[in-house]
Scaffold this motif. Structure first.
Motif, short mmCIF file in Angstrom:
data_model
loop_
_atom_site.label_atom_id
_atom_site.label_comp_id
_atom_site.label_asym_id
_atom_site.label_seq_id
_atom_site.Cartn_x
_atom_site.Cartn_y
_atom_site.Cartn_z
N HIS A 210 0.83 -1.20 0.00
CA HIS A 210 0.00 0.00 0.00
C HIS A 210 0.86 1.26 0.00
O HIS A 210 1.82 1.37 0.77
CB HIS A 210 -0.91 0.01 1.24
CG HIS A 210 -1.75 1.24 1.34
ND1 HIS A 210 -1.72 2.08 2.43
CD2 HIS A 210 -2.65 1.79 0.47
CE1 HIS A 210 -2.56 3.09 2.25
NE2 HIS A 210 -3.13 2.94 1.07
N SER A 211 0.54 2.20 -0.88
CA SER A 211 1.15 3.53 -0.87
C SER A 211 2.67 3.42 -0.94
O SER A 211 3.21 2.80 -1.86
CB SER A 211 0.68 4.29 0.38
OG SER A 211 0.99 5.65 0.30
N SER A 214 4.50 0.21 -1.71
CA SER A 214 4.76 -0.22 -3.09
C SER A 214 6.21 0.01 -3.48
O SER A 214 6.79 -0.76 -4.25
CB SER A 214 3.84 0.54 -4.06
OG SER A 214 2.49 0.27 -3.81
N TYR A 232 -1.50 -1.16 -4.40
CA TYR A 232 -2.74 -0.38 -4.31
C TYR A 232 -2.48 0.95 -3.61
O TYR A 232 -1.69 1.02 -2.67
CB TYR A 232 -3.86 -1.18 -3.64
CG TYR A 232 -3.55 -1.74 -2.28
CD1 TYR A 232 -4.04 -1.13 -1.13
CD2 TYR A 232 -2.79 -2.90 -2.13
CE1 TYR A 232 -3.79 -1.66 0.13
CE2 TYR A 232 -2.54 -3.45 -0.88
CZ TYR A 232 -3.04 -2.82 0.25
OH TYR A 232 -2.79 -3.33 1.49
N GLY A 233 -3.12 1.99 -4.13
CA GLY A 233 -2.84 3.33 -3.64
C GLY A 233 -1.39 3.70 -3.87
O GLY A 233 -0.77 4.41 -3.08
N SER A 234 -0.83 3.27 -4.99
CA SER A 234 0.61 3.36 -5.23
C SER A 234 0.98 4.58 -6.06
O SER A 234 0.34 4.86 -7.07
CB SER A 234 1.10 2.09 -5.95
OG SER A 234 2.44 2.23 -6.37
N ARG A 255 -6.47 1.28 -7.95
CA ARG A 255 -6.54 2.60 -7.33
C ARG A 255 -7.99 3.05 -7.25
O ARG A 255 -8.73 2.99 -8.24
CB ARG A 255 -5.72 3.62 -8.11
CG ARG A 255 -5.69 4.98 -7.40
CD ARG A 255 -4.62 5.89 -7.95
NE ARG A 255 -4.81 6.22 -9.33
CZ ARG A 255 -3.84 6.30 -10.24
NH1 ARG A 255 -2.58 6.05 -9.89
NH2 ARG A 255 -4.10 6.63 -11.48
N ASP A 259 -8.89 8.40 -4.52
CA ASP A 259 -7.55 8.39 -3.92
C ASP A 259 -6.74 9.58 -4.44
O ASP A 259 -6.49 9.70 -5.64
CB ASP A 259 -6.84 7.07 -4.26
CG ASP A 259 -5.56 6.87 -3.46
OD1 ASP A 259 -5.03 7.85 -2.92
OD2 ASP A 259 -5.09 5.72 -3.39
N HIS A 299 -7.65 7.01 -0.15
CA HIS A 299 -6.33 6.41 0.02
C HIS A 299 -6.28 5.38 1.15
O HIS A 299 -5.46 4.45 1.10
CB HIS A 299 -5.31 7.52 0.28
CG HIS A 299 -3.89 7.06 0.16
ND1 HIS A 299 -3.36 6.56 -1.01
CD2 HIS A 299 -2.88 7.03 1.08
CE1 HIS A 299 -2.08 6.24 -0.82
NE2 HIS A 299 -1.78 6.51 0.44
N SER A 300 -7.12 5.51 2.15
CA SER A 300 -7.09 4.60 3.30
C SER A 300 -8.25 3.61 3.31
O SER A 300 -8.51 2.97 4.33
CB SER A 300 -7.10 5.41 4.61
OG SER A 300 -5.97 6.26 4.69
N TYR A 302 -8.89 0.92 1.08
CA TYR A 302 -8.77 -0.30 0.26
C TYR A 302 -9.17 -1.56 1.01
O TYR A 302 -9.68 -2.51 0.40
CB TYR A 302 -7.35 -0.44 -0.27
CG TYR A 302 -7.03 0.60 -1.30
CD1 TYR A 302 -7.34 0.41 -2.64
CD2 TYR A 302 -6.43 1.81 -0.95
CE1 TYR A 302 -7.06 1.37 -3.60
CE2 TYR A 302 -6.15 2.78 -1.89
CZ TYR A 302 -6.47 2.56 -3.21
OH TYR A 302 -6.21 3.53 -4.16
#
Length: 329
Positions: A210-211, A214, A232-234, A255, A259, A299-300, A302
């Motif tokens: 995540h984020s 990644s 994800y959220g990358s 995504r 986000d 963003h938070s 997923y």
């Protein structure tokens, strides 16, 4: 009127992205001294014992490891209480509860912890969650909550491991724009995954990133024996494309429509003092990942209940195709 050539347009677009990212770097560099005082102060903690890799993931071996880690958490709790940090001490007291299962724990520098959800000794599917920026012992709830929800979605055949095994950067900091913290983290992630594969060779292991996680996965991925790498959220991995990760794993990306990470420039700039940015957008066709539907979340969101991203990530971990539109599969 003269028609603008496509290469020239791409050059100008790239220049704008570079200027935007450079401006962001300068902004956070200036902002950090101002905002840094609002961050939790460092809390002292004892140096934990060096733990050898698990020889096997049996109930007895796991219980022994959980007991050792629980003792380390309680020692950190006593140190935090002696330091006068009642909030940290209270949080550690909860983490030391008999039903919690930690493979390792280190209370220093914001904290590192590796927690297990589900029965690791019997799991057919194992998901290793690598969190992003601003994850530490004081803000551990989001990682724990997401891990618990994913394990429930997967069921009794799966275990989820929350791998807070590195010093995550603050979202508002220069470190969040460079791969330096990811480079620190990658060797530890590789060692952990390889030990897990050795101890549980029949299990299907997936990396969920995540984020900023990644970036960590991107730096650790080369040659790693996992079934899936899910981004994800990358904001990127530092690789130009999925092939650049040098892995035989299936590379997935998702995504949410809400986000904010979508607005981060997807480029890399080499400066005299740092490389900033993380390269290609993992959900872009050019990157070449298998893109799964992630819904409208932010963003938070997923791994929140009811979100398609949670269901689809669980399907990927269990070896099924995600529901809804899938691109590149």
């Amino acid at each position: 009127m003269t028609e603008t050539s496509e290469p020239a347009a791409r050059h100008r677009h790239g220049s704008r992205l570079r200027r935007t990212l450079l401006a962001a770097f300068v902004t956070v560099s200036v902002a950090v001294p101002v905002t840094g005082t609002a961050r939790p102060a460092a809390v002292p903690a004892p140096v934990p014992a060096v733990l050898p890799p698990l020889p096997a993931v049996t109930p007895a071996a796991l219980d022994e490891r959980y007991t050792v880690s629980r003792a380390a958490i309680r020692a950190a709790e006593r140190t935090a209480a002696g330091h006068g940090d009642r909030l940290r001490a209270a949080a550690l007291r909860v983490m030391a509860a008999p039903e919690r299962r930690f493979l390792s724990f280190d209370g220093r520098e914001g904290g590192r912890a590796v927690e297990v959800f589900g029965d690791l000794s019997r799991a057919e599917w194992i998901a290793v969650l690598v969190p992003g920026a601003d994850t530490d012992l004081d803000r551990y709830g989001l990682l724990r909550g997401g891990s618990m929800r994913l394990q429930r979605e997967l069921g009794t055949r799966a275990a989820v491991v929350a791998w807070l095994g590195y010093r995550t950067p603050s979202t508002v900091s220069p470190q969040a724009l460079t791969p330096a913290r990811a480079d620190e983290a990658a060797p530890g992630l590789r060692v952990f995954v390889r030990a897990l594969r050795t101890a549980r060779p029949a299990a299907r292991v997936s990396l969920l990133c995540h984020s900023y996680g990644s970036v960590v996965c991107g730096r650790a991925s080369a040659g790693l024996d996992v079934a899936n790498i899910v981004l994800y959220g990358s904001a990127g991995t530092t690789a130009d494309n999925a092939a650049g990760l040098r892995t035989r794993a299936a590379v997935w990306a998702g995504r949410g429509a809400g986000d904010w990470i979508a607005g981060v420039p997807h480029t890399r700039i080499r400066l005299p003092f740092a490389v900033i940015g993380f390269g290609a957008d993992p959900v872009s066709p050019e990157f070449g990942a298998r893109v799964f539907a992630a819904g409208d979340g932010g963003h938070s969101d997923y791994l929140r209940l009811g979100f398609p991203s949670l269901r689809n990530i669980a399907r990927i971990v269990s070896g099924r195709l995600p529901a809804g539109e899938v691109r590149g599969a």
